[in-house]
Design a protein around this motif. Structure first.
Motif, PDB file in Angstrom:
ATOM      1  N   THR B 268     -12.266  33.488  61.388  1.00 32.99           N
ATOM      2  CA  THR B 268     -13.505  34.262  61.547  1.00 32.99           C
ATOM      3  C   THR B 268     -13.271  35.771  61.372  1.00 32.99           C
ATOM      4  O   THR B 268     -14.179  36.567  61.577  1.00 32.99           O
ATOM      5  CB  THR B 268     -14.105  34.015  62.943  1.00 32.99           C
ATOM      6  N   ARG B 270     -12.537  37.448  58.638  1.00 34.59           N
ATOM      7  CA  ARG B 270     -13.176  37.995  57.434  1.00 34.59           C
ATOM      8  C   ARG B 270     -14.246  37.019  56.964  1.00 34.59           C
ATOM      9  O   ARG B 270     -14.087  35.800  57.052  1.00 34.59           O
ATOM     10  CB  ARG B 270     -12.135  38.195  56.321  1.00 34.59           C
ATOM     11  N   SER B 271     -15.289  37.570  56.421  1.00 33.98           N
ATOM     12  CA  SER B 271     -16.407  36.716  56.002  1.00 33.98           C
ATOM     13  C   SER B 271     -16.126  36.002  54.679  1.00 33.98           C
ATOM     14  O   SER B 271     -16.777  35.020  54.350  1.00 33.98           O
ATOM     15  CB  SER B 271     -17.682  37.557  55.865  1.00 33.98           C
ATOM     16  N   ASP B 272     -15.098  36.502  53.930  1.00 35.66           N
ATOM     17  CA  ASP B 272     -14.857  35.908  52.610  1.00 35.66           C
ATOM     18  C   ASP B 272     -13.753  34.854  52.625  1.00 35.66           C
ATOM     19  O   ASP B 272     -13.232  34.489  51.579  1.00 35.66           O
ATOM     20  CB  ASP B 272     -14.511  37.017  51.611  1.00 35.66           C
TER      21      ASP B 272
END
Lengths: 228, 408
Positions: B268, B270-272
């Motif tokens: 969780t 980083r969003s990518d």
């Protein structure tokens, strides 16, 4: 009997050797032979060794039926002429269900003990005792190796692979000893008339000593012990 | 991951033993040669204690995930087994160890519903199923002082922090004792070994077997390299092992494990981060042969960790490792043995900006040692090891140590 283990063993070995020196000091050989019988009541029951509990075991070790461990009763001092021993005697200590059977073996000096493996696993019988140290290496079911015991004393026997396996061999320089049966009974037979000190040995230590006399007329003398 | 401030373990050991009423044993007239039993055999106690002192290890070759070297370590363990019924037992092992304080190392219930040891179910903080060494890592089962590299050496992989690209990973080559990555936990901590032998996982294990053929399967919350008490990523590990003993002199085992490795905090961070499984996978082969005074053991472990591919240059493939050791012990008599182990740990190659390199520095170790039995249950060991590494600040290190070990 609050003695350290080495001291206990040394004391017993010493006692067994002293028999040689004390033989003939007033112990008569004339008269009818007698017997000393009795029961050793072990109040704190010692049972068959459990496998060393380990949290790393993959499964639950097989349980063996509990078996009371015997005591050995012997003359601390022996009569003259007690040392005409059979030098070719043999005895057996099996390795069965990861247990030495019997747990206590009492023999005379010169006896050869066979250690057959009757288990599906390897065993490695060895002893670190000063009386007789040996290492028989690993061998499998159906094979047997032997050790001759030349000196009196206590020999503690182990398996290098199964740390819960242990047994005692008591080597005497005379034949006046007995191992208790499962109910605690014992009998020392063919004892010449005279005064003796009886010693009760159990699991590595002498637990009690008591003076007994075999009358000139022979017959059975009763000596019972309660070991707490 | 598990770096703790070293403590005076001697005090901790005394505390554990004292609190459990074992002072009497220490004062007993003779040392116990076998487990101590109470309540008619329904409660069993077994214990061990060891103290090791050896060379300083500036190259961190022998450091464990407890943050201490295996050459300077004091450890005491007490195992308690309570058997209220014949087919049910509760086991716990309380351990005090340098760098680890006093911890319940194992606690589980064991049920043997049928037969005499044919089927067992264990639940709780359970012994590892994978591999041969983890269950014999107690000092009395290890003929030497050092542990095999696969079970001890700290790689640069972490479960709670990961590199964003291959360059960041390559920067950590040969420095697994203190690793930092930008994704996940910002705290610099040690990396993980392939298999942790010093801490156990939590879950359920089923074992079926007889003396010739034995198999076990475990379902746990952690992984081989990061065992847990509480789940940190909603993923589970499945591990299995089978052992075949065609004759008493020979045993061969095969193991496999797969489990979710990367922690929830990383996933969780980083969003990518692409969806998918970021697992640890391992396969192991082990063998043991013995005859007369000889004992030979060997083990091979192939392991991989899948990390999320984030930035260029990508870490596209799983990070693979291959380790193996061969160990021999010869009894020279009732008191003396000699032993030796050859050990290797190798890593797969990845592509960085400056070229290709193994993702961590390959390591080799050779260790020789002797053991002398002072009396039953008291063993003194001495060993010397040579370590080589093809990266890091220290490339070669010759270390030595002595260990005194007591157990009942």
């Amino acid at each position: 009997m609050l003695r350290s283990a080495p001291f206990r063993h040394a004391a017993l070995a010493g006692g067994l050797v002293c028999v040689l020196l004390l033989a003939g000091r007033g112990h008569g050989m004339a008269g009818a032979e007698g017997a000393i019988r009795g029961v050793v009541d072990l109040r704190r029951t010692q049972v068959t060794a459990e496998a060393r509990t380990t949290s790393a075991a993959m499964g639950m070790p097989a349980r063996r039926p509990a078996e009371r461990r015997p005591a050995v009763i012997y003359f601390d001092t022996a009569p003259r002429g007690a040392f005409e021993l059979d030098e070719s005697a043999r005895a057996t200590m099996d390795q069965l269900d990861e247990t030495f059977v019997p747990h206590v073996l009492a023999i005379t000096v010169g006896t050869t003990v066979d250690f057959p493996n009757r288990d599906l696993t390897f065993h490695n019988v060895f002893s670190l005792s000063k009386t007789r140290s040996f290492d028989l290496g690993r061998y499998s079911r159906g094979h047997s190796k032997s050790v001759r015991f030349e000196r009196p004393g206590v020999v503690q026997v182990f398996c290098d692979i199964h740390s819960h396996m242990n047994a005692y061999i008591l080597v005497f320089s005379h034949r006046y000893f007995a191992v208790t049966d499962p109910s605690g009974g014992y009998a020392i037979t063919r004892a010449p008339p005279g005064s003796y000190t009886l010693a009760v040995w159990h699991e590595g230590e002498v637990r009690e000593r008591r003076a007994v006399s075999v009358p000139d007329a022979g017959g059975a003398v009763e000596a019972n012990f309660v070991i707490r | 991951m598990h770096m703790c401030v070293p403590r005076l373990t001697v005090v901790a050991v005394a505390t554990v033993l004292g609190s459990l009423g074992l002072g009497g044993i220490a004062q007993a007239q003779h040392w116990p040669d076998e487990p101590v039993t109470f309540a008619g055999g329904r409660v069993l106690l077994a214990g061990d204690a060891s103290a090791t002192f050896g060379s300083e290890d500036p190259g961190w070759f022998t450091y464990t995930d407890y943050g201490t070297t295996s050459l300077r370590r004091a450890r005491a363990g007490l195992t308690i087994e309570a058997r209220p019924w014949r087919r049910l037992s509760f086991l716990t092992e309380i351990r005090a160890q340098t760098g680890g304080g006093v911890v319940p190392y194992a606690w589980y219930v064991r049920v043997s519903p049928i037969g005499n040891g044919v089927l067992d179910i264990q639940a709780g903080r359970i012994p590892p199923v994978f591999g041969a060494y983890a269950r014999r890592s107690y000092p009395q089962d290890n003929p030497l002082i050092g542990d095999p590299l696969g079970y001890q050496y700290l790689t640069s992989a972490r479960s709670d922090a990961v590199p964003a690209n291959a360059d960041q990973l390559l920067k950590m080559r040969g420095r697994g004792w203190l690793v930092t990555y930008p994704v996940g936990s910002p705290v610099a901590e040690s990396g993980v070994p392939l298999v942790v032998a010093g801490r156990w996982d939590t879950g359920v294990q089923i074992r079926v077997g007889n003396p010739r053929l034995e198999g076990a399967v475990a379902y746990t919350v952690g992984t081989l390299s990061y065992p847990l008490v509480r789940d940190d990523n909603h993923g589970k590990q499945l591990a299995g092992r089978i052992v075949w003993r065609p004759v008493p002199a020979f045993a061969i085992g095969a193991s496999a494990a797969q489990g979710a490795f990367i922690s929830h905090d990383v996933l969780t961070a980083r969003s990518d981060i692409p969806g998918g499984r970021y697992d640890q996978r391992a396969f192991g082969l082990d063998g043991e042969a013995s005859w007369g005074r000889w004992l030979l053991r060997g083990e091979l472990v192939a392991n991989s960790w899948k990390l999320p591919p984030l930035d260029q240059p990508l870490i596209a493939d799983p990070l693979s490792t291959l380790t193996g050791y061969l160990e021999a012990k010869i009894r020279m008599g009732p008191r003396l043995y000699v032993a030796a182990r050859g050990d290797q740990l190798g890593f797969s190659t990845i592509q960085g900006t400056k070229g290709a390199a193994t993702w961590d520095a390959n390591v080799s170790r050779v260790e020789f040692g002797v053991g002398y039995t002072v009396r039953r249950g008291l063993l003194v060991k001495a060993s010397m090891m040579n370590n080589w590494r093809d990266g890091g600040r220290v490339r070669q290190s010759r270390l030595a140590g002595v260990q005194a070990l007591f157990w009942f």
